[in-house]
Design a protein around this motif. Sequence first.
Motif, PDB file in Angstrom:
ATOM      1  N   MET A  25      -4.836   0.914  21.123  1.00  0.00           N
ATOM      2  CA  MET A  25      -5.061   0.608  19.699  1.00  0.00           C
ATOM      3  C   MET A  25      -6.552   0.407  19.415  1.00  0.00           C
ATOM      4  SD  MET A  25      -3.375   0.071  16.874  1.00  0.00           S
ATOM      5  CE  MET A  25      -1.894  -0.871  16.598  1.00  0.00           C
ATOM      6  N   SER A  26      -7.284  -0.182  20.354  1.00  0.00           N
ATOM      7  CA  SER A  26      -8.705  -0.470  20.134  1.00  0.00           C
ATOM      8  C   SER A  26      -9.508   0.812  19.884  1.00  0.00           C
ATOM      9  CB  SER A  26      -9.288  -1.226  21.325  1.00  0.00           C
ATOM     10  OG  SER A  26      -9.084  -0.469  22.492  1.00  0.00           O
ATOM     11  N   PHE A  27      -9.020   1.959  20.403  1.00  0.00           N
ATOM     12  CA  PHE A  27      -9.695   3.240  20.203  1.00  0.00           C
ATOM     13  C   PHE A  27      -9.684   3.638  18.725  1.00  0.00           C
ATOM     14  CE2 PHE A  27      -9.782   7.907  20.157  1.00  0.00           C
ATOM     15  CZ  PHE A  27     -10.815   8.177  21.047  1.00  0.00           C
ATOM     16  N   CYS A  28      -8.746   3.095  17.975  1.00  0.00           N
ATOM     17  CA  CYS A  28      -8.573   3.480  16.562  1.00  0.00           C
ATOM     18  C   CYS A  28      -9.473   2.688  15.622  1.00  0.00           C
ATOM     19  CB  CYS A  28      -7.116   3.304  16.162  1.00  0.00           C
ATOM     20  SG  CYS A  28      -6.023   4.331  17.149  1.00  0.00           S
ATOM     21  N   HIS A  29     -10.179   1.717  16.154  1.00  0.00           N
ATOM     22  CA  HIS A  29     -11.134   0.934  15.357  1.00  0.00           C
ATOM     23  C   HIS A  29     -12.513   1.549  15.567  1.00  0.00           C
ATOM     24  CE1 HIS A  29     -13.590  -2.169  13.820  1.00  0.00           C
ATOM     25  NE2 HIS A  29     -13.710  -2.886  14.914  1.00  0.00           N
ATOM     26  N   VAL A  30     -13.197   1.936  14.491  1.00  0.00           N
ATOM     27  CA  VAL A  30     -14.489   2.604  14.668  1.00  0.00           C
ATOM     28  C   VAL A  30     -15.624   1.760  14.094  1.00  0.00           C
ATOM     29  CG1 VAL A  30     -13.513   4.924  14.732  1.00  0.00           C
ATOM     30  CG2 VAL A  30     -14.240   3.985  12.544  1.00  0.00           C
ATOM     31  N   ASP A  31     -16.837   2.013  14.598  1.00  0.00           N
ATOM     32  CA  ASP A  31     -18.016   1.328  14.077  1.00  0.00           C
ATOM     33  C   ASP A  31     -18.095   1.567  12.572  1.00  0.00           C
ATOM     34  OD1 ASP A  31     -18.774   0.431  16.510  1.00  0.00           O
ATOM     35  OD2 ASP A  31     -20.403   1.875  16.796  1.00  0.00           O
ATOM     36  N   GLY A  32     -18.424   0.551  11.850  1.00  0.00           N
ATOM     37  CA  GLY A  32     -18.564   0.722  10.407  1.00  0.00           C
ATOM     38  C   GLY A  32     -17.301   0.372   9.637  1.00  0.00           C
ATOM     39  N   ASP A  33     -16.209   0.118  10.336  1.00  0.00           N
ATOM     40  CA  ASP A  33     -14.967  -0.209   9.624  1.00  0.00           C
ATOM     41  C   ASP A  33     -15.124  -1.419   8.699  1.00  0.00           C
ATOM     42  OD1 ASP A  33     -13.056   1.723  10.137  1.00  0.00           O
ATOM     43  OD2 ASP A  33     -12.300   0.764  11.961  1.00  0.00           O
ATOM     44  N   ALA A  34     -15.898  -2.399   9.164  1.00  0.00           N
ATOM     45  CA  ALA A  34     -16.018  -3.634   8.370  1.00  0.00           C
ATOM     46  C   ALA A  34     -16.724  -3.375   7.039  1.00  0.00           C
ATOM     47  CB  ALA A  34     -16.759  -4.696   9.167  1.00  0.00           C
ATOM     48  N   GLN A  35     -17.616  -2.347   7.011  1.00  0.00           N
ATOM     49  CA  GLN A  35     -18.362  -2.045   5.774  1.00  0.00           C
ATOM     50  C   GLN A  35     -17.705  -0.936   4.947  1.00  0.00           C
ATOM     51  OE1 GLN A  35     -20.032  -1.909   8.930  1.00  0.00           O
ATOM     52  NE2 GLN A  35     -20.460  -4.079   8.677  1.00  0.00           N
ATOM     53  N   ALA A  36     -16.776  -0.192   5.539  1.00  0.00           N
ATOM     54  CA  ALA A  36     -16.210   0.990   4.871  1.00  0.00           C
ATOM     55  C   ALA A  36     -15.166   0.603   3.816  1.00  0.00           C
ATOM     56  CB  ALA A  36     -15.581   1.899   5.925  1.00  0.00           C
ATOM     57  N   GLN A  37     -14.763   1.624   3.036  1.00  0.00           N
ATOM     58  CA  GLN A  37     -13.682   1.430   2.063  1.00  0.00           C
ATOM     59  C   GLN A  37     -12.425   2.056   2.650  1.00  0.00           C
ATOM     60  OE1 GLN A  37     -15.747   3.436  -1.316  1.00  0.00           O
ATOM     61  NE2 GLN A  37     -14.466   2.075  -2.522  1.00  0.00           N
ATOM     62  N   HIS A  38     -11.317   1.351   2.533  1.00  0.00           N
ATOM     63  CA  HIS A  38     -10.081   1.846   3.133  1.00  0.00           C
ATOM     64  C   HIS A  38      -9.013   1.952   2.040  1.00  0.00           C
ATOM     65  CE1 HIS A  38     -12.030   1.081   6.972  1.00  0.00           C
ATOM     66  NE2 HIS A  38     -12.447  -0.037   6.417  1.00  0.00           N
ATOM     67  N   PHE A  39      -8.321   3.070   2.046  1.00  0.00           N
ATOM     68  CA  PHE A  39      -7.307   3.332   1.022  1.00  0.00           C
ATOM     69  C   PHE A  39      -5.941   3.496   1.679  1.00  0.00           C
ATOM     70  CE2 PHE A  39     -11.300   4.829  -0.631  1.00  0.00           C
ATOM     71  CZ  PHE A  39     -11.282   4.488  -1.975  1.00  0.00           C
ATOM     72  N   GLY A  40      -4.917   3.012   0.977  1.00  0.00           N
ATOM     73  CA  GLY A  40      -3.566   3.186   1.474  1.00  0.00           C
ATOM     74  C   GLY A  40      -2.664   3.700   0.370  1.00  0.00           C
ATOM     75  N   VAL A  41      -1.693   4.531   0.753  1.00  0.00           N
ATOM     76  CA  VAL A  41      -0.665   4.976  -0.190  1.00  0.00           C
ATOM     77  C   VAL A  41       0.628   4.237   0.168  1.00  0.00           C
ATOM     78  CG1 VAL A  41       0.651   6.894  -1.118  1.00  0.00           C
ATOM     79  CG2 VAL A  41      -1.708   7.262  -0.355  1.00  0.00           C
ATOM     80  N   PHE A  42       1.211   3.613  -0.858  1.00  0.00           N
ATOM     81  CA  PHE A  42       2.453   2.860  -0.653  1.00  0.00           C
ATOM     82  C   PHE A  42       3.602   3.558  -1.374  1.00  0.00           C
ATOM     83  CE2 PHE A  42      -0.950  -0.058   0.048  1.00  0.00           C
ATOM     84  CZ  PHE A  42      -0.496  -0.954   1.005  1.00  0.00           C
ATOM     85  N   LEU A  43       4.716   3.676  -0.677  1.00  0.00           N
ATOM     86  CA  LEU A  43       5.953   4.181  -1.272  1.00  0.00           C
ATOM     87  C   LEU A  43       6.980   3.084  -1.098  1.00  0.00           C
ATOM     88  CD1 LEU A  43       6.539   7.857  -0.063  1.00  0.00           C
ATOM     89  CD2 LEU A  43       5.780   7.087  -2.305  1.00  0.00           C
ATOM     90  N   ASP A  44       7.522   2.583  -2.179  1.00  0.00           N
ATOM     91  CA  ASP A  44       8.467   1.457  -2.087  1.00  0.00           C
ATOM     92  C   ASP A  44       7.893   0.343  -1.204  1.00  0.00           C
ATOM     93  OD1 ASP A  44      10.265   2.798  -3.692  1.00  0.00           O
ATOM     94  OD2 ASP A  44      11.183   3.792  -1.959  1.00  0.00           O
ATOM     95  N   LYS A  45       6.638   0.034  -1.438  1.00  0.00           N
ATOM     96  CA  LYS A  45       5.935  -1.058  -0.733  1.00  0.00           C
ATOM     97  C   LYS A  45       5.654  -0.758   0.737  1.00  0.00           C
ATOM     98  CE  LYS A  45       7.137  -4.577  -3.964  1.00  0.00           C
ATOM     99  NZ  LYS A  45       8.052  -5.590  -4.367  1.00  0.00           N
ATOM    100  N   ARG A  46       6.016   0.438   1.210  1.00  0.00           N
ATOM    101  CA  ARG A  46       5.721   0.781   2.604  1.00  0.00           C
ATOM    102  C   ARG A  46       4.428   1.586   2.659  1.00  0.00           C
ATOM    103  NH1 ARG A  46       8.952   4.559   7.015  1.00  0.00           N
ATOM    104  NH2 ARG A  46       7.762   3.722   8.761  1.00  0.00           N
ATOM    105  N   LEU A  47       3.514   1.165   3.539  1.00  0.00           N
ATOM    106  CA  LEU A  47       2.262   1.911   3.720  1.00  0.00           C
ATOM    107  C   LEU A  47       2.570   3.175   4.511  1.00  0.00           C
ATOM    108  CD1 LEU A  47      -0.839   1.959   3.445  1.00  0.00           C
ATOM    109  CD2 LEU A  47      -0.959   0.665   5.577  1.00  0.00           C
ATOM    110  N   VAL A  48       2.276   4.361   3.920  1.00  0.00           N
ATOM    111  CA  VAL A  48       2.669   5.623   4.570  1.00  0.00           C
ATOM    112  C   VAL A  48       1.490   6.543   4.855  1.00  0.00           C
ATOM    113  CG1 VAL A  48       5.000   5.551   3.568  1.00  0.00           C
ATOM    114  CG2 VAL A  48       3.183   6.809   2.371  1.00  0.00           C
ATOM    115  N   CYS A  49       0.326   6.252   4.270  1.00  0.00           N
ATOM    116  CA  CYS A  49      -0.820   7.155   4.428  1.00  0.00           C
ATOM    117  C   CYS A  49      -2.093   6.323   4.304  1.00  0.00           C
ATOM    118  CB  CYS A  49      -0.753   8.227   3.332  1.00  0.00           C
ATOM    119  SG  CYS A  49      -2.125   9.388   3.266  1.00  0.00           S
TER     120      CYS A  49
END
Length: 134
Positions: A25-49
């Motif tokens: 899982m740690s491989f999926c965290h990249v430098d700059g994540d703390a400063q970046a903007q992150h978007f999620g798509v929710f379908l029926d309250k479930r995060l899918v994208c």
Amino acid sequence: MEIRSIKWQDTLTIRHKVLWPDKPMSFCHVDGDAQAQHFGVFLDKRLVCVASIYKDNREARLRKFATLACYQGQGIGTKLIKHIIEQLKSDGIKRFWCDARVSAQGFYEALGLEKYNDEFNKSGIAYCKMQIRF
Ligand SMILES: CC(C)(COP(=O)(O)OP(=O)(O)OC[C@H]1O[C@@H](n2cnc3c(N)ncnc32)[C@H](O)[C@@H]1OP(=O)(O)O)[C@@H](O)C(=O)NCCC(=O)NCCS
């Protein structure tokens, strides 16, 4: 369908499941994540994208874009990237780019991005650079 800003920590499960299931899982965290903007798509309250944007002056880089496998091919990723592009344009961004998996090149071309270099390899996966200027 709802598109919302999310915390980088909330992107990790989908990043891991879809993009790098064989890495820790740690491989999926990249430098700059703390400063970046992150978007999620929710379908029926479930995060899918999820998708993350790392800005540098008037440029924005897309990274870690993924839709859960059972929701792929339903237009969700396209809606998210179109939403992000509109937001970037109104924020004054002039260039939007990514290291695209070659397997997803067709997806990005359909959104107007163009390949601008030769293919290269990262962690055993073929990539190319793609961009669109506004
Ligand atoms: C790439 C990805 C995020 C797109 O999200 P999505 O929700 O599936 O996207 P959409 O459903 O909006 O796809 C739109 C169109 O692109 C096509 N498409 C989706 N993934 C594609 C791919 N890898 N290559 C080519 N076309 C693709 C879809 O079939 C669809 O075509 P259609 O409109 O003719 O039916 C998703 O397929 C995914 O998570 N893939 C695995 C991880 C990955 O490659 N991420 C990108 C890293 S650069």
